[in-house]
Scaffold this active site. Structure first.
Site, short mmCIF file in Angstrom:
data_model
loop_
_atom_site.label_atom_id
_atom_site.label_comp_id
_atom_site.label_asym_id
_atom_site.label_seq_id
_atom_site.Cartn_x
_atom_site.Cartn_y
_atom_site.Cartn_z
N GLY A 71 38.88 46.61 26.85
CA GLY A 71 40.33 47.09 26.64
C GLY A 71 41.26 45.94 26.62
O GLY A 71 42.06 45.96 26.00
N THR A 72 40.86 45.00 27.71
CA THR A 72 41.96 43.80 27.98
C THR A 72 42.13 42.93 26.86
O THR A 72 43.42 42.79 26.34
CB THR A 72 41.23 43.20 29.18
N ASN A 141 45.99 54.91 34.53
CA ASN A 141 44.80 54.65 35.09
C ASN A 141 44.69 54.88 36.44
O ASN A 141 43.64 55.37 37.15
CB ASN A 141 44.15 53.37 34.83
N GLN A 171 42.48 55.10 28.70
CA GLN A 171 42.25 56.35 29.82
C GLN A 171 41.90 57.44 29.08
O GLN A 171 41.84 58.58 29.64
CB GLN A 171 43.05 56.01 31.00
N HIS A 193 33.40 51.67 28.38
CA HIS A 193 32.91 52.20 29.67
C HIS A 193 33.87 53.25 30.35
O HIS A 193 33.34 53.53 31.29
CB HIS A 193 32.69 50.81 30.58
N THR A 229 30.55 37.03 16.94
CA THR A 229 29.26 37.49 16.47
C THR A 229 29.38 39.16 17.29
O THR A 229 29.58 39.18 18.42
CB THR A 229 27.83 36.87 17.02
N CYS A 317 40.88 46.85 39.67
CA CYS A 317 41.15 45.48 39.95
C CYS A 317 42.15 45.07 40.83
O CYS A 317 42.13 43.92 41.43
CB CYS A 317 41.79 45.16 38.26
N1 PLP Z 1 43.95 49.66 30.41
C1 PLP Z 1 43.61 50.71 31.31
C2 PLP Z 1 44.55 51.89 31.19
C3 PLP Z 1 42.45 50.39 32.11
O1 PLP Z 1 42.29 51.44 32.86
C4 PLP Z 1 41.68 49.27 31.90
C5 PLP Z 1 40.16 49.46 32.98
O2 PLP Z 1 40.69 49.61 33.96
C6 PLP Z 1 41.92 48.42 31.12
C7 PLP Z 1 42.98 48.49 30.24
C8 PLP Z 1 40.85 47.09 30.80
O3 PLP Z 1 39.79 47.69 30.06
P1 PLP Z 1 38.47 46.52 30.42
O4 PLP Z 1 37.93 47.02 31.44
O5 PLP Z 1 37.56 47.24 29.18
O6 PLP Z 1 38.81 45.40 30.07
#
Ligand code: PLP
Length: 374
Positions: A71-72, A141, A171, A193, A229, A317
């Protein structure tokens, strides 16, 4: 004693269907899907099918789906790949907030007491000439607040019609019908995940005609939009988990709303000074976020951990820091109360026994900490 896992917003257990669907791609169909032989085509077919399934659940065309590593990465790609000023809410995940804060032309908009972006200030920011991208999360989140993306989209389309509107929907999949979000925005981010898929794979969607420079360049995969890849097993697991999540969503909402309410009612009914951070009708069913007066959440989390209850204080985090979270600060939660923040999040494996046990352990821990302090 088995773990009582109430940290689903950090990561939810993989769905059995997703694990099973991934297995053939580790040691069986291991070819590189970009290859030209028949074995490679087999792997490519799996990605094509996964892309179709993902597009169907997200309500977008298959060509809009870009597989990423998380997601990041999806968030960072949009924010780095669009020129012009960037606007977001102060309650965003750091994957959106930090890239915008680092930009000279980044604008961070405050929230109301529920963590919802301030719509008047959003309109003001969008009126400034040169806005290139606006990013507002679908579901928070930390505290679970649902954004009214219809209102956000109406403002952005009216005030900054040329801006790319992105939503971090990481989320959202367990709680919101994604097909109703897609038409409102130009870009969405997801992470497997968070909905029963594996870690290390995500999705960025881009509506047709929306130009975003790639963050990762190289072999030209994903139609030059994301080189590298393909993580074939991960992509297959993501798609399987997303389809299952979509099928189960309505029944899970009802089941988990009842469990969440039971958990929060049990805690608030047994100890004084517990504030539900966001009203239940403004947030997702899986969120049981509370602020507990007179408690330091580090000590509380330690006692919960000792009792095999997995919870968190803020987003994963940021946990471990003694500063109140940036989300609670944006919401204007009193600093002392914010230091007693407890995030319990429910998901597809949560049972009646989990919430009853968690409530018992939280109540006991709060009583012990208060007795120690007095
Ligand atoms: N954005 C939100 C709202 C999240 O809750 C998270 C993960 O905690 C992320 C982005 C980041 O996702 P990833 O863990 O796949 O990098």
């Amino acid at each position: 004693m088995a773990l009582t896992y109430l940290d689903h917003a950090a990561s939810t257990p993989m769905r059995e269907g997703a694990v099973a669907a991934m297995m053939p791609f580790f040691s069986g169909t291991y070819a590189n899907p970009s290859g030209s032989h028949r074995f490679a085509r087999e792997a490519r077919r799996a990605i094509d099918e996964a892309r179709d399934d993902v597009a169907d659940v997200l309500g977008v065309a298959p060509g809009s789906v870009i597989f990423t590593s998380c997601g990041t990465e999806a968030d960072n790609t949009v924010l780095a790949g669009v020129s012009g000023a960037a606007v977001c809410s102060a309650a965003e995940h750091h994957a959106v907030l930090h890239p915008i804060e680092e930009r000279a032309d980044g604008v961070v908009i405050g929230t109301d007491a529920t963590g919802h972006i301030d719509l008047d200030r959003l309109a003001d920011a969008c009126r400034t000439p040169g806005v290139g991208v606006v990013s507002v999360m679908a579901v928070n989140n930390e505290v679970g607040t649902i954004t009214d993306l219809g209102e956000v989209a109406a403002i952005v389309r009216r005030e900054a019609p040329d801006a790319v509107l992105h939503t971090d929907a990481v989320q959202a999949p367990c709680w919101l019908d994604l097909r109703s979000i897609a038409p409102l925005v130009d870009a969405m981010s997801f992470s497997a995940h968070k909905f029963g898929g594996p870690k290390g794979v995500g999705v960025l969607t881009l509506a047709p005609g929306v130009a975003v420079d790639p963050l990762i360049v190289g072999g030209g995969q994903e139609r030059e939009r994301r080189s590298g890849t393909h993580n074939v097993a991960g992509i297959v697991g993501l798609a399987t988990a997303l389809v299952e999540t979509d099928q189960d969503r309505a029944t899970e909402q009802v089941r988990l709303t009842a469990l969440r309410d039971r958990l929060v009612d049990a805690v608030t009914g047994s100890v004084d000074g517990v504030v539900e951070t966001v009203p239940r009708d403004r947030k997702v069913a899986g969120s049981a976020h509370m602020c507990i007066d007179g408690i330091e959440n580090e000590a509380l989390l330690y006692l919960l951990d000792e009792a095999d209850v997995c919870a968190s204080a803020a987003s994963a985090c940021a946990s471990g820091a003694m500063e109140p979270s940036h989300v609670l600060a944006a919401m204007g939660v009193d600093r002392c109360l914010a230091l007693g923040a407890l995030r319990l999040t429910l998901g597809h494996t949560t049972t009646d026994a989990d919430v009853d046990r968690a409530a018992e352990v939280v109540v006991d821990a709060v009583r012990r900490l208060r007795a120690r302090a007095s």
